[in-house]
Enzyme design. Structure first.
Site, PDB file in Angstrom:
ATOM      1  N   TYR A 137       0.828  -1.219   0.000  1.00 58.33           N
ATOM      2  CA  TYR A 137       0.000   0.000   0.000  1.00 58.33           C
ATOM      3  C   TYR A 137       0.861   1.266   0.000  1.00 58.33           C
ATOM      4  O   TYR A 137       0.483   2.287  -0.540  1.00 58.33           O
ATOM      5  CB  TYR A 137      -0.974  -0.039   1.188  1.00 58.33           C
ATOM      6  CG  TYR A 137      -2.286   0.649   0.897  1.00 58.33           C
ATOM      7  CD1 TYR A 137      -3.090   0.240  -0.166  1.00 58.33           C
ATOM      8  CD2 TYR A 137      -2.713   1.704   1.674  1.00 58.33           C
ATOM      9  CE1 TYR A 137      -4.293   0.875  -0.441  1.00 58.33           C
ATOM     10  CE2 TYR A 137      -3.915   2.349   1.411  1.00 58.33           C
ATOM     11  CZ  TYR A 137      -4.689   1.927   0.349  1.00 58.33           C
ATOM     12  OH  TYR A 137      -5.880   2.563   0.076  1.00 58.33           O
ATOM     13  N   LYS A 180      -3.819   7.987   2.743  1.00 53.89           N
ATOM     14  CA  LYS A 180      -5.025   7.697   3.543  1.00 53.89           C
ATOM     15  C   LYS A 180      -4.891   8.252   4.961  1.00 53.89           C
ATOM     16  O   LYS A 180      -5.883   8.701   5.550  1.00 53.89           O
ATOM     17  CB  LYS A 180      -5.302   6.188   3.579  1.00 53.89           C
ATOM     18  CG  LYS A 180      -5.728   5.595   2.231  1.00 53.89           C
ATOM     19  CD  LYS A 180      -6.964   6.255   1.648  1.00 53.89           C
ATOM     20  CE  LYS A 180      -7.522   5.482   0.466  1.00 53.89           C
ATOM     21  NZ  LYS A 180      -8.540   6.262  -0.280  1.00 53.89           N
TER      22      LYS A 180
HETATM   23  N1  LIG Z   1     -11.341  -1.181  -3.662  1.00 58.76           N
HETATM   24  C1  LIG Z   1     -10.843  -1.313  -2.448  1.00 58.76           C
HETATM   25  O1  LIG Z   1     -10.352  -2.371  -2.043  1.00 58.76           O
HETATM   26  C2  LIG Z   1     -10.890  -0.121  -1.514  1.00 58.76           C
HETATM   27  C3  LIG Z   1     -10.746  -0.355  -0.129  1.00 58.76           C
HETATM   28  C4  LIG Z   1     -10.766   0.738   0.725  1.00 58.76           C
HETATM   29  C5  LIG Z   1     -10.911   2.020   0.222  1.00 58.76           C
HETATM   30  N2  LIG Z   1     -11.044   2.202  -1.126  1.00 58.76           N
HETATM   31  C6  LIG Z   1     -11.177   3.566  -1.627  1.00 58.76           C
HETATM   32  O2  LIG Z   1     -12.427   3.709  -2.239  1.00 58.76           O
HETATM   33  C7  LIG Z   1     -12.355   4.804  -3.150  1.00 58.76           C
HETATM   34  C8  LIG Z   1     -12.965   4.408  -4.484  1.00 58.76           C
HETATM   35  O3  LIG Z   1     -12.148   3.445  -5.124  1.00 58.76           O
HETATM   36  P1  LIG Z   1     -12.728   2.176  -5.886  1.00 58.76           P
HETATM   37  O4  LIG Z   1     -12.059   1.004  -5.273  1.00 58.76           O
HETATM   38  O5  LIG Z   1     -14.196   2.228  -5.981  1.00 58.76           O
HETATM   39  O6  LIG Z   1     -12.054   2.318  -7.322  1.00 58.76           O
HETATM   40  P2  LIG Z   1     -12.534   3.067  -8.666  1.00 58.76           P
HETATM   41  O7  LIG Z   1     -11.356   2.959  -9.584  1.00 58.76           O
HETATM   42  O8  LIG Z   1     -13.808   2.518  -9.138  1.00 58.76           O
HETATM   43  O9  LIG Z   1     -12.729   4.558  -8.191  1.00 58.76           O
HETATM   44  C9  LIG Z   1     -11.679   5.488  -8.064  1.00 58.76           C
HETATM   45  C10 LIG Z   1     -12.250   6.798  -8.560  1.00 58.76           C
HETATM   46  O10 LIG Z   1     -11.356   7.882  -8.279  1.00 58.76           O
HETATM   47  C11 LIG Z   1     -11.637   8.823  -9.313  1.00 58.76           C
HETATM   48  N3  LIG Z   1     -10.610   9.860  -9.360  1.00 58.76           N
HETATM   49  C12 LIG Z   1      -9.266   9.727  -9.269  1.00 58.76           C
HETATM   50  N4  LIG Z   1      -8.683  10.936  -9.401  1.00 58.76           N
HETATM   51  C13 LIG Z   1      -9.690  11.834  -9.558  1.00 58.76           C
HETATM   52  C14 LIG Z   1      -9.746  13.236  -9.758  1.00 58.76           C
HETATM   53  N5  LIG Z   1      -8.625  13.969  -9.808  1.00 58.76           N
HETATM   54  N6  LIG Z   1     -10.953  13.835  -9.892  1.00 58.76           N
HETATM   55  C15 LIG Z   1     -12.109  13.119  -9.855  1.00 58.76           C
HETATM   56  N7  LIG Z   1     -12.113  11.786  -9.675  1.00 58.76           N
HETATM   57  C16 LIG Z   1     -10.926  11.154  -9.536  1.00 58.76           C
HETATM   58  C17 LIG Z   1     -11.670   7.984 -10.582  1.00 58.76           C
HETATM   59  O11 LIG Z   1     -12.286   8.676 -11.639  1.00 58.76           O
HETATM   60  C18 LIG Z   1     -12.488   6.799 -10.085  1.00 58.76           C
HETATM   61  O12 LIG Z   1     -13.854   7.041 -10.342  1.00 58.76           O
HETATM   62  C19 LIG Z   1     -10.878   5.206  -3.201  1.00 58.76           C
HETATM   63  O13 LIG Z   1     -10.652   6.277  -2.322  1.00 58.76           O
HETATM   64  C20 LIG Z   1     -10.194   3.964  -2.689  1.00 58.76           C
HETATM   65  O14 LIG Z   1      -8.903   4.224  -2.142  1.00 58.76           O
HETATM   66  C21 LIG Z   1     -11.037   1.163  -2.000  1.00 58.76           C
END
Ligand SMILES: NC(=O)c1ccc[n+]([C@@H]2O[C@H](COP(=O)([O-])OP(=O)(O)OC[C@H]3O[C@@H](n4cnc5c(N)ncnc54)[C@H](O)[C@@H]3O)[C@@H](O)[C@H]2O)c1
Length: 257
Positions: free
Chosen positions: A153, A160
């Protein structure tokens, strides 16, 4: 009862059907909220497909890169109704930095990850604030790597940690207006962003093997907590990091049986 009838939600972070933000949109809609999406231009065709599918009625959708002040201004200039729910489900880091030892991270790489992944919550809330209704709910997505060292990570763990501190500071900033700011810390879920993390499948296997509930979570689990946080049931919860991770975060020494 969980009722979001008449509430307007702005959701940032849908990139595909698998996005956590899309599941949040579904759960908020199911509870009665109307949905507006802000999306990154590079995902426009996917957004159009999702909106056209009609799976979730989307009242309004428009491009908005949260790191781009002009796009933020244009997006919020077009919002005509009070904002009751603001969802920041956004993270970005160059894929090479996930594998890079933190001691080798440059100032440019640090900034390139921290601005969209942590700082962006600040300009997003600032842009929304003039149109936010009293008692509005703001939420963002985080991961355990912001509090502990999690394999692969690395730089995103630092982002984060900054995001979670930002949540607390913003909660203190806007609490007197009645606005709440919280973070949801989800266990690993297969999404586009997750596919950038080396060894992601191993992370899921570890959760299934040792999390107290011996399973992984999914997008709907996060959506359910988001709906609760958006609702009046959570009216005195702010500045918190709430875990949806089948209990993994309570562990110090896991049992391998
Ligand atoms: N998938 C996991 O295992 C997980 C676990 C914990 C937290 N998260 C967090 O959840 C959130 C969503 O991620 P996800 O897993 O749904 O993946 P995802 O790829 O579907 O979503 C990530 C989003 O971030 C957006 N993004 C990035 N830079 C941007 C910018 N400058 N302006 C506008 N949008 C922007 C992208 O367009 C995308 O829609 C993130 O913060 C991620 O760190 C994910």
């Amino acid at each position: 009862m969980l009722n979001l009838q008449g509430k307007h939600a702005l959701i940032f972070g849908v990139a595909s059907e698998a996005s956590i933000a899309w599941a949040i949109a579904r759960k908020l809609h199911d509870a009665g909220a109307s949905i507006t999406l802000g999306y990154q231009q590079r995902f426009k065709s996917r957004i159009l497909q999702l909106v056209k599918s009609g799976e979730i009625p989307v009242a309004h959708y428009e491009r908005c890169d949260v790191a781009n002040p002009e796009e933020l201004e244009a997006f919020f200039g077009g919002i005509q109704h009070p904002i009751d729910i603001l969802v920041h489900s956004i993270a970005y880091a160059d894929p090479t930095t996930f594998a890079k030892p933190v001691r080798d991270i440059t100032a440019e790489e640090f900034t390139a990850a921290l601005v969209p992944s942590a700082y962006s919550l600040i300009p997003l809330l600032r842009a929304a604030l003039p149109k936010m209704s009293p008692e509005a709910s703001v939420m963002t997505m985080t991961y355990l790597g912001g509090q502990r060292v999690c394999a692969n990570y690395k730089l995103m763990g630092i982002a984060k940690a900054a995001l979670e501190a930002t949540v607390r500071e913003l909660a203190a900033d806007v609490g007197q207006r009645g606005i709440r700011v919280n973070a949801i810390s989800a266990g690993p879920i297969k999404t586009l962003a997750a596919s950038q993390i080396a060894g992601f499948d191993d992370m899921m296997r570890v959760y299934e093997a040792v999390a107290p509930m011996r399973r992984c979570v999914n997008q709907d689990d996060v959506g359910n907590l988001a709906a609760f946080l958006a609702s009046d049931l959570a009216r005195n919860i702010t500045g918190q990091v709430m875990f949806v991770d089948a209990g993994y975060s309570i562990l110090a020494m896991a049992e391998l049986r």
